[in-house]
Design a protein around this motif. Sequence first.
Motif, PDB file in Angstrom:
ATOM      1  N   LEU A  61      54.310  60.409  76.366  1.00 25.93           N
ATOM      2  CA  LEU A  61      53.965  60.534  77.777  1.00 25.93           C
ATOM      3  C   LEU A  61      52.912  61.616  77.915  1.00 25.93           C
ATOM      4  CD1 LEU A  61      55.524  63.359  78.540  1.00 25.93           C
ATOM      5  CD2 LEU A  61      57.476  61.864  78.773  1.00 25.93           C
ATOM      6  N   ASP A  62      52.365  61.739  79.102  1.00 31.69           N
ATOM      7  CA  ASP A  62      51.434  62.836  79.361  1.00 31.69           C
ATOM      8  C   ASP A  62      51.739  63.418  80.731  1.00 31.69           C
ATOM      9  OD1 ASP A  62      49.142  61.807  81.399  1.00 31.69           O
ATOM     10  OD2 ASP A  62      49.723  60.165  80.070  1.00 31.69           O
ATOM     11  N   THR A  63      51.309  64.665  80.924  1.00 29.57           N
ATOM     12  CA  THR A  63      51.570  65.334  82.193  1.00 29.57           C
ATOM     13  C   THR A  63      50.515  66.383  82.490  1.00 29.57           C
ATOM     14  OG1 THR A  63      53.240  66.451  83.544  1.00 29.57           O
ATOM     15  CG2 THR A  63      53.087  67.132  81.238  1.00 29.57           C
ATOM     16  N   LEU A  64      50.286  66.576  83.776  1.00 31.32           N
ATOM     17  CA  LEU A  64      49.457  67.671  84.285  1.00 31.32           C
ATOM     18  C   LEU A  64      50.338  68.795  84.818  1.00 31.32           C
ATOM     19  CD1 LEU A  64      47.128  65.437  86.496  1.00 31.32           C
ATOM     20  CD2 LEU A  64      46.565  66.381  84.272  1.00 31.32           C
ATOM     21  N   ASN A  65      51.612  68.504  85.017  1.00 29.09           N
ATOM     22  CA  ASN A  65      52.545  69.384  85.702  1.00 29.09           C
ATOM     23  C   ASN A  65      53.230  70.333  84.712  1.00 29.09           C
ATOM     24  OD1 ASN A  65      54.910  70.435  86.897  1.00 29.09           O
ATOM     25  ND2 ASN A  65      55.117  68.669  88.245  1.00 29.09           N
ATOM     26  N   PRO A  66      52.993  71.648  84.821  1.00 31.62           N
ATOM     27  CA  PRO A  66      53.624  72.600  83.899  1.00 31.62           C
ATOM     28  C   PRO A  66      55.155  72.558  83.936  1.00 31.62           C
ATOM     29  CG  PRO A  66      51.870  73.664  85.138  1.00 31.62           C
ATOM     30  CD  PRO A  66      52.080  72.317  85.753  1.00 31.62           C
ATOM     31  N   LYS A  67      55.750  72.332  85.111  1.00 31.79           N
ATOM     32  CA  LYS A  67      57.211  72.246  85.196  1.00 31.79           C
ATOM     33  C   LYS A  67      57.724  70.994  84.488  1.00 31.79           C
ATOM     34  CE  LYS A  67      57.877  74.888  89.430  1.00 31.79           C
ATOM     35  NZ  LYS A  67      58.347  74.867  90.815  1.00 31.79           N
ATOM     36  N   ALA A  68      57.005  69.893  84.629  1.00 26.85           N
ATOM     37  CA  ALA A  68      57.399  68.662  83.946  1.00 26.85           C
ATOM     38  C   ALA A  68      57.292  68.845  82.429  1.00 26.85           C
ATOM     39  CB  ALA A  68      56.535  67.494  84.409  1.00 26.85           C
ATOM     40  N   ARG A  69      56.253  69.537  81.978  1.00 24.18           N
ATOM     41  CA  ARG A  69      56.098  69.781  80.536  1.00 24.18           C
ATOM     42  C   ARG A  69      57.314  70.531  79.988  1.00 24.18           C
ATOM     43  NH1 ARG A  69      51.823  73.738  77.454  1.00 24.18           N
ATOM     44  NH2 ARG A  69      52.840  73.539  75.434  1.00 24.18           N
ATOM     45  N   ILE A  70      57.787  71.524  80.719  1.00 28.11           N
ATOM     46  CA  ILE A  70      58.972  72.283  80.288  1.00 28.11           C
ATOM     47  C   ILE A  70      60.179  71.347  80.175  1.00 28.11           C
ATOM     48  CG2 ILE A  70      60.617  74.067  81.015  1.00 28.11           C
ATOM     49  CD1 ILE A  70      58.129  75.553  82.231  1.00 28.11           C
ATOM     50  N   LEU A  71      60.351  70.474  81.166  1.00 28.11           N
ATOM     51  CA  LEU A  71      61.446  69.509  81.123  1.00 28.11           C
ATOM     52  C   LEU A  71      61.329  68.610  79.898  1.00 28.11           C
ATOM     53  CD1 LEU A  71      63.860  67.852  82.268  1.00 28.11           C
ATOM     54  CD2 LEU A  71      62.140  66.500  83.494  1.00 28.11           C
ATOM     55  N   TYR A  72      60.148  68.052  79.678  1.00 32.48           N
ATOM     56  CA  TYR A  72      59.957  67.130  78.553  1.00 32.48           C
ATOM     57  C   TYR A  72      60.226  67.827  77.221  1.00 32.48           C
ATOM     58  CZ  TYR A  72      57.608  64.404  82.202  1.00 32.48           C
ATOM     59  OH  TYR A  72      57.308  63.733  83.359  1.00 32.48           O
ATOM     60  N   GLU A 106      46.062  68.083  73.814  1.00 36.73           N
ATOM     61  CA  GLU A 106      45.764  68.756  75.079  1.00 36.73           C
ATOM     62  C   GLU A 106      44.331  68.427  75.480  1.00 36.73           C
ATOM     63  OE1 GLU A 106      45.381  73.303  76.930  1.00 36.73           O
ATOM     64  OE2 GLU A 106      45.945  73.023  74.829  1.00 36.73           O
ATOM     65  N   LEU A 107      44.177  68.014  76.708  1.00 35.48           N
ATOM     66  CA  LEU A 107      42.861  67.787  77.292  1.00 35.48           C
ATOM     67  C   LEU A 107      42.594  68.981  78.200  1.00 35.48           C
ATOM     68  CD1 LEU A 107      40.476  65.839  77.604  1.00 35.48           C
ATOM     69  CD2 LEU A 107      41.759  64.697  79.413  1.00 35.48           C
ATOM     70  N   LYS A 108      41.803  69.926  77.683  1.00 34.03           N
ATOM     71  CA  LYS A 108      41.556  71.172  78.419  1.00 34.03           C
ATOM     72  C   LYS A 108      40.626  70.928  79.602  1.00 34.03           C
ATOM     73  CE  LYS A 108      42.443  74.087  74.496  1.00 34.03           C
ATOM     74  NZ  LYS A 108      42.018  75.103  73.590  1.00 34.03           N
ATOM     75  N   ASP A 109      40.813  71.739  80.632  1.00 31.17           N
ATOM     76  CA  ASP A 109      40.032  71.661  81.864  1.00 31.17           C
ATOM     77  C   ASP A 109      40.150  70.312  82.554  1.00 31.17           C
ATOM     78  OD1 ASP A 109      39.148  74.193  82.371  1.00 31.17           O
ATOM     79  OD2 ASP A 109      37.351  73.999  81.145  1.00 31.17           O
ATOM     80  N   TYR A 110      41.354  69.714  82.477  1.00 33.52           N
ATOM     81  CA  TYR A 110      41.642  68.500  83.236  1.00 33.52           C
ATOM     82  C   TYR A 110      42.943  68.713  83.980  1.00 33.52           C
ATOM     83  CZ  TYR A 110      42.335  63.729  84.662  1.00 33.52           C
ATOM     84  OH  TYR A 110      42.524  62.594  85.419  1.00 33.52           O
ATOM     85  N   PRO A 111      42.911  68.995  85.273  1.00 32.08           N
ATOM     86  CA  PRO A 111      41.704  69.289  86.043  1.00 32.08           C
ATOM     87  C   PRO A 111      41.156  70.666  85.672  1.00 32.08           C
ATOM     88  CG  PRO A 111      43.650  69.637  87.394  1.00 32.08           C
ATOM     89  CD  PRO A 111      44.129  69.105  86.068  1.00 32.08           C
ATOM     90  N   ILE A 112      39.951  70.965  86.143  1.00 32.97           N
ATOM     91  CA  ILE A 112      39.289  72.220  85.801  1.00 32.97           C
ATOM     92  C   ILE A 112      40.247  73.383  86.046  1.00 32.97           C
ATOM     93  CG2 ILE A 112      37.394  73.783  86.423  1.00 32.97           C
ATOM     94  CD1 ILE A 112      35.716  71.249  86.972  1.00 32.97           C
ATOM     95  N   GLY A 113      40.363  74.233  85.033  1.00 35.45           N
ATOM     96  CA  GLY A 113      41.248  75.393  85.120  1.00 35.45           C
ATOM     97  C   GLY A 113      42.662  75.118  84.654  1.00 35.45           C
ATOM     98  N   SER A 114      42.953  73.888  84.287  1.00 35.35           N
ATOM     99  CA  SER A 114      44.289  73.517  83.834  1.00 35.35           C
ATOM    100  C   SER A 114      44.159  72.596  82.622  1.00 35.35           C
ATOM    101  CB  SER A 114      45.045  72.821  84.970  1.00 35.35           C
ATOM    102  OG  SER A 114      46.405  72.690  84.649  1.00 35.35           O
ATOM    103  N   SER A 115      45.233  71.951  82.242  1.00 34.63           N
ATOM    104  CA  SER A 115      45.214  71.038  81.100  1.00 34.63           C
ATOM    105  C   SER A 115      46.120  69.847  81.343  1.00 34.63           C
ATOM    106  CB  SER A 115      45.681  71.749  79.821  1.00 34.63           C
ATOM    107  OG  SER A 115      44.748  72.691  79.381  1.00 34.63           O
TER     108      SER A 115
END
Length: 150
Positions: free
Chosen positions: A106-117, A127-136
Amino acid sequence: MTSAPILEIVDEEDDALHHTVREGVRTFNRTVLFANHPKGRDLAIAIRDPETGASVGGLIGRMNGGWLAIELLFVPERFRGAGLATRLIAMAEDEAKRRGCHSAWLDTLNPKARILYERLGYEVFGELKDYPIGSSRFFLQKKLVASSQS
Protein backbone atom coordinates in the motif's frame (compact mmCIF):
# COMPACT_ATOMS: atom_id res chain seq x y z
CA MET A 1 -4.60 4.12 -44.88
CA THR A 2 -5.44 4.55 -41.18
CA SER A 3 -5.91 8.02 -39.75
CA ALA A 4 -3.55 9.10 -36.98
CA PRO A 5 -5.09 9.04 -33.50
CA ILE A 6 -5.92 12.33 -31.80
CA LEU A 7 -4.35 13.09 -28.41
CA GLU A 8 -6.35 15.34 -26.11
CA ILE A 9 -6.03 16.59 -22.53
CA VAL A 10 -9.34 15.85 -20.80
CA ASP A 11 -10.09 18.37 -18.05
CA GLU A 12 -13.30 16.82 -16.74
CA GLU A 13 -13.65 13.38 -15.15
CA ASP A 14 -14.27 10.75 -17.81
CA ASP A 15 -15.42 7.39 -16.39
CA ALA A 16 -15.44 5.76 -19.82
CA LEU A 17 -11.82 6.78 -20.46
CA HIS A 18 -10.78 5.56 -17.01
CA HIS A 19 -12.49 2.22 -17.67
CA THR A 20 -10.92 1.87 -21.14
CA VAL A 21 -7.37 2.56 -19.90
CA ARG A 22 -7.73 0.38 -16.77
CA GLU A 23 -9.14 -2.58 -18.69
CA GLY A 24 -6.57 -2.15 -21.48
CA VAL A 25 -3.71 -2.35 -18.98
CA ARG A 26 -5.31 -5.29 -17.17
CA THR A 27 -5.81 -7.20 -20.42
CA PHE A 28 -2.22 -6.55 -21.50
CA ASN A 29 -0.85 -7.59 -18.10
CA ARG A 30 -3.02 -10.71 -18.05
CA THR A 31 -1.85 -11.87 -21.48
CA VAL A 32 1.80 -10.80 -21.31
CA LEU A 33 2.91 -10.64 -17.67
CA PHE A 34 0.48 -12.86 -15.76
CA ALA A 35 -0.35 -15.49 -18.36
CA ASN A 36 0.44 -18.32 -15.91
CA HIS A 37 -1.32 -16.74 -12.92
CA PRO A 38 -4.97 -16.64 -11.90
CA LYS A 39 -6.96 -13.66 -13.13
CA GLY A 40 -6.69 -10.60 -10.89
CA ARG A 41 -9.60 -9.86 -8.61
CA ASP A 42 -10.90 -6.61 -7.13
CA LEU A 43 -11.57 -6.42 -3.41
CA ALA A 44 -14.04 -4.07 -1.71
CA ILE A 45 -14.92 -3.97 1.98
CA ALA A 46 -17.61 -1.49 3.03
CA ILE A 47 -18.16 0.42 6.25
CA ARG A 48 -21.92 0.81 6.45
CA ASP A 49 -23.82 3.40 8.43
CA PRO A 50 -25.57 1.48 11.24
CA GLU A 51 -28.79 3.46 10.81
CA THR A 52 -29.14 3.76 7.02
CA GLY A 53 -27.03 0.88 5.74
CA ALA A 54 -25.37 3.25 3.26
CA SER A 55 -21.69 2.82 2.44
CA VAL A 56 -19.79 5.59 4.21
CA GLY A 57 -16.21 4.34 3.88
CA GLY A 58 -14.14 1.22 3.49
CA LEU A 59 -11.23 -0.39 1.69
CA ILE A 60 -10.65 -0.86 -2.04
CA GLY A 61 -7.92 -3.15 -3.29
CA ARG A 62 -6.87 -5.63 -5.92
CA MET A 63 -5.32 -9.09 -5.78
CA ASN A 64 -3.04 -10.03 -8.65
CA GLY A 65 0.21 -11.90 -9.18
CA GLY A 66 0.22 -13.18 -5.60
CA TRP A 67 -0.04 -9.68 -4.15
CA LEU A 68 -2.78 -7.69 -2.45
CA ALA A 69 -2.63 -4.00 -3.38
CA ILE A 70 -4.56 -1.87 -0.91
CA GLU A 71 -5.45 1.09 -3.13
CA LEU A 72 -7.77 3.17 -0.93
CA LEU A 73 -8.80 3.10 2.71
CA PHE A 74 -11.19 5.62 4.25
CA VAL A 75 -12.78 5.72 7.70
CA PRO A 76 -15.23 8.61 8.27
CA GLU A 77 -14.31 10.99 11.08
CA ARG A 78 -17.23 9.93 13.27
CA PHE A 79 -16.05 6.28 13.25
CA ARG A 80 -12.32 6.92 13.78
CA GLY A 81 -10.63 5.64 16.91
CA ALA A 82 -12.71 2.44 17.00
CA GLY A 83 -10.11 0.22 15.27
CA LEU A 84 -11.98 0.06 11.95
CA ALA A 85 -8.88 0.65 9.81
CA THR A 86 -7.11 -2.23 11.57
CA ARG A 87 -10.16 -4.45 11.06
CA LEU A 88 -10.48 -3.49 7.38
CA ILE A 89 -6.82 -4.33 6.75
CA ALA A 90 -7.12 -7.63 8.65
CA MET A 91 -10.19 -8.58 6.60
CA ALA A 92 -8.40 -7.69 3.36
CA GLU A 93 -5.29 -9.66 4.33
CA ASP A 94 -7.37 -12.70 5.35
CA GLU A 95 -9.23 -12.65 2.03
CA ALA A 96 -5.96 -12.21 0.13
CA LYS A 97 -4.36 -15.18 1.92
CA ARG A 98 -7.47 -17.25 1.24
CA ARG A 99 -7.06 -16.43 -2.44
CA GLY A 100 -3.35 -17.37 -2.49
CA CYS A 101 -1.63 -14.00 -2.03
CA HIS A 102 1.76 -14.10 -0.34
CA SER A 103 2.24 -10.37 0.26
CA ALA A 104 0.48 -7.02 0.42
CA TRP A 105 1.48 -3.46 -0.39
CA LEU A 106 0.00 0.00 0.00
CA ASP A 107 1.04 3.62 -0.06
CA THR A 108 0.20 6.63 2.08
CA LEU A 109 0.71 10.36 2.40
CA ASN A 110 -0.63 10.36 5.96
CA PRO A 111 2.02 10.14 8.73
CA LYS A 112 -0.54 8.75 11.22
CA ALA A 113 -1.60 6.06 8.75
CA ARG A 114 2.06 5.14 8.19
CA ILE A 115 2.46 4.56 11.94
CA LEU A 116 -0.61 2.31 11.92
CA TYR A 117 0.62 0.31 8.92
CA GLU A 118 4.04 -0.17 10.49
CA ARG A 119 2.38 -1.30 13.73
CA LEU A 120 0.48 -3.89 11.62
CA GLY A 121 3.77 -5.27 10.24
CA TYR A 122 4.19 -3.25 7.04
CA GLU A 123 7.70 -2.03 6.17
CA VAL A 124 8.66 0.96 4.03
CA PHE A 125 10.23 -0.04 0.72
CA GLY A 126 10.08 3.30 -1.04
CA GLU A 127 9.63 7.01 -0.58
CA LEU A 128 8.59 9.64 -3.07
CA LYS A 129 10.07 12.80 -1.56
CA ASP A 130 8.35 16.16 -1.92
CA TYR A 131 4.99 14.58 -2.77
CA PRO A 132 3.29 16.76 -1.86
CA ILE A 133 5.99 19.44 -1.62
CA GLY A 134 7.43 19.43 1.89
CA SER A 135 6.20 15.92 2.64
CA SER A 136 6.56 12.38 1.29
CA ARG A 137 4.51 9.53 -0.08
CA PHE A 138 5.55 6.21 1.45
CA PHE A 139 5.22 2.73 -0.06
CA LEU A 140 4.94 -0.17 2.38
CA GLN A 141 4.81 -3.94 2.04
CA LYS A 142 4.11 -6.95 4.24
CA LYS A 143 4.63 -10.69 3.85
CA LEU A 144 1.33 -12.48 4.45
CA VAL A 145 2.65 -16.04 4.73
CA ALA A 146 5.87 -17.63 5.89
CA SER A 147 8.56 -17.60 3.20
CA SER A 148 8.71 -21.42 3.29
CA GLN A 149 5.13 -21.50 1.95
CA SER A 150 5.80 -19.16 -1.00
